[in-house]
Scaffold this active site. Structure first.
Site, PDB file in Angstrom:
ATOM      1  N   CYS A 162      67.158  29.469  61.317  1.00  0.00           N
ATOM      2  CA  CYS A 162      68.134  30.628  61.540  1.00  0.00           C
ATOM      3  C   CYS A 162      69.136  31.209  60.922  1.00  0.00           C
ATOM      4  O   CYS A 162      69.312  31.763  61.707  1.00  0.00           O
ATOM      5  CB  CYS A 162      67.740  30.305  63.172  1.00  0.00           C
ATOM      6  N   HIS A 300      76.557  32.361  67.896  1.00  0.00           N
ATOM      7  CA  HIS A 300      74.783  32.002  67.414  1.00  0.00           C
ATOM      8  C   HIS A 300      74.501  32.511  68.494  1.00  0.00           C
ATOM      9  O   HIS A 300      73.177  33.082  68.557  1.00  0.00           O
ATOM     10  CB  HIS A 300      74.789  30.815  66.759  1.00  0.00           C
ATOM     11  N   GLU A 311      77.880  24.875  71.716  1.00  0.00           N
ATOM     12  CA  GLU A 311      78.727  26.219  70.226  1.00  0.00           C
ATOM     13  C   GLU A 311      79.996  26.344  71.057  1.00  0.00           C
ATOM     14  O   GLU A 311      80.931  26.822  70.778  1.00  0.00           O
ATOM     15  CB  GLU A 311      77.857  27.278  69.862  1.00  0.00           C
ATOM     16  N   LYS A 333      72.345  39.148  70.296  1.00  0.00           N
ATOM     17  CA  LYS A 333      71.412  38.435  70.517  1.00  0.00           C
ATOM     18  C   LYS A 333      70.505  38.527  72.131  1.00  0.00           C
ATOM     19  O   LYS A 333      69.659  37.935  72.536  1.00  0.00           O
ATOM     20  CB  LYS A 333      70.527  36.928  70.256  1.00  0.00           C
ATOM     21  N   HIS A 338      66.531  36.889  70.084  1.00  0.00           N
ATOM     22  CA  HIS A 338      66.323  35.910  68.119  1.00  0.00           C
ATOM     23  C   HIS A 338      65.292  36.555  66.458  1.00  0.00           C
ATOM     24  O   HIS A 338      64.361  35.998  66.734  1.00  0.00           O
ATOM     25  CB  HIS A 338      66.064  34.159  68.693  1.00  0.00           C
ATOM     26  N   PHE A 397      67.246  25.026  63.286  1.00  0.00           N
ATOM     27  CA  PHE A 397      66.682  23.541  62.755  1.00  0.00           C
ATOM     28  C   PHE A 397      67.051  22.804  61.867  1.00  0.00           C
ATOM     29  O   PHE A 397      66.555  23.584  60.371  1.00  0.00           O
ATOM     30  CB  PHE A 397      65.439  24.240  63.764  1.00  0.00           C
TER      31      PHE A 397
END
Length: 409
Positions: A162, A300, A311, A333, A338, A397
């Site tokens: 991502c 994010h 975050e 998002k 996403h 990831f």
């Protein structure tokens, strides 16, 4: 001495619209691009909604033969790239050897993989397309864009889950800064809303199972329970400042800083203390040489329990508690879902436009604040605010963290 890098063109293909203007207007209006899944029959799936690209015609950007021989992710990439190139007017102003292409993707041509694997099982090996490999591989969007616009500088993918789109933009910036290129086409693309991808993400408990599109992607909200699968592409034209100024290019903003780190913690879970994300933000701020507090952060903000609290801690660590409470943060998002490898690129476009327009897009759906997420996430509606710097965070990831720092110019 480092060369300055600026943004002179942008393109976007998103669940909110198929060009930059429509996408941005949707963000400012707080429009939700999430809807019931239509790309396959989800009757046997717990996941019922997604943020799909709508009414996309690849023939508006590509020849018929190229459409037939390319995966959907590459078609999305070409749409965003063509928009950005047209916006910038960069082609023809530099020797081809001085322009490169970095297009990131998390997964690449998984739709093609599924189609051709089914052919293999149903009809045997001779029915597998001779275009299977070039359609599937993750570097092909970069290769196709380079071929289309005769870009003979470095052309590569960035594949960091991502964080792919943000890493592609940041690494492209470094090439220009250090003299290896004078301009770069950079961004990300993804097309993973299909039976296999949704099953995989769903079975690892990563996706929201809400059937209400307005209550599925809930970044920083106490009810958050997973992200919503999105798709699309974003592209920026990055250019050395002196060259852009000399040719009279429209300069949106300066890409003044970039941070890239790894949590080295877990294959899917972020560091719960957000240390890697904090270092990425710190590195980007240091490189941008900015210590003020007129900052917008495009988080994010996936809407997963661990990401959003981690975050939040990362932002506090990077900025300090007091400054963290003065900046404005939002997760787009909440509207786009996403977009995986495309997320960082599309969110970079949003970050640049927040700077240039003085409008901070909202985090829609944020009605039940979480005590672990206690900063200003611009809930529900957009705000007018003149910012000097925008940070765009992407966390992937594998523990990959990337932060882009755009400075008003």
């Amino acid at each position: 001495m480092y060369r300055r890098v600026v943004v002179t063109g942008m393109g976007a293909l998103t669940p909110l619209g198929n060009d930059v203007e429509t996408f941005w207007n949707g963000l400012v209006a707080g429009k939700c691009g999430i809807a019931p899944l239509t790309k396959f029959d989800a009757a046997d799936y717990k996941v019922k909604v997604a943020a799909e690209v709508k009414d996309f015609d690849p023939h508006a950007y590509m020849e018929k033969a190229d459409v037939m021989h390319s995966d959907l992710y590459a078609q999305y990439a070409m749409a965003a790239v063509c928009q950005a190139v047209t916006d910038s007017g960069i082609i023809g102003t530099l020797p081809p050897e001085r322009i490169g292409v970095f297009i990131g993707t998390g997964i690449g041509g998984i739709g093609t993989f599924m189609t051709e694997h089914k052919k293999l099982l149903d009809k045997g090996p001779r029915r597998v397309s001779p275009f299977f490999i070039p359609m599937m591989i993750a570097n092909m969007a970069s290769g196709m864009a380079a071929i289309r616009f005769d870009c003979k500088g470095p052309a590569q993918p960035q594949v960091t889950a991502c964080a792919s789109g943000s890493n592609a933009i940041g690494e492209a910036m470094r090439l220009i800064r250090h003299g290896y290129a004078d301009a770069m086409i950079a961004g990300g693309a993804e097309a993973t809303i299909n039976e296999l991808s949704v099953a995989g993400f769903s079975n690892m408990k990563a996706l929201s199972t809400s059937e209400d599109p307005l209550a599925a992607s809930l970044p920083f909200d106490a009810r958050r329970a997973g992200f919503v699968m999105g798709e699309g592409a974003g592209a920026l034209i990055l250019e050395e400042y002196e060259h852009a100024a000399a040719r009279g290019a429209h300069i949106y903003a300066e890409l003044a800083g970039y941070g890239s780190t790894c949590d080295a913690h877990h294959i899917t879970a972020p560091d719960p203390e957000g240390k890697g994300g904090a270092r990425a933000m710190e590195d980007a701020l240091r490189e941008a040489q900015y210590d003020g507090d007129k900052i917008y952060i495009n988080a994010h903000g996936t809407g997963t329990p661990l990401n959003d609290s981690g975050e939040t801690l990362a932002i506090k660590t990077a900025l300090g508690e007091d400054k963290a409470r003065r900046v404005m943060i939002s997760s787009t998002k909440s509207m786009t879902g996403h977009m995986l490898g495309a997320a960082g690129a599309v969110e970079a476009v949003a970050s640049v436009l927040a700077l240039t327009t003085g409008i901070i897009p909202p985090t829609i759906g944020l009605t039940q604040p979480d005590s672990a997420c206690d900063l200003d996430y611009v809930p529900l509606t957009a705000r007018q605010a003149q910012m000097e710097l925008a940070l765009s965070n992407s966390l992937g990831f594998g523990g990959h963290n990337a932060t882009l720092a755009f400075k008003k110019i």
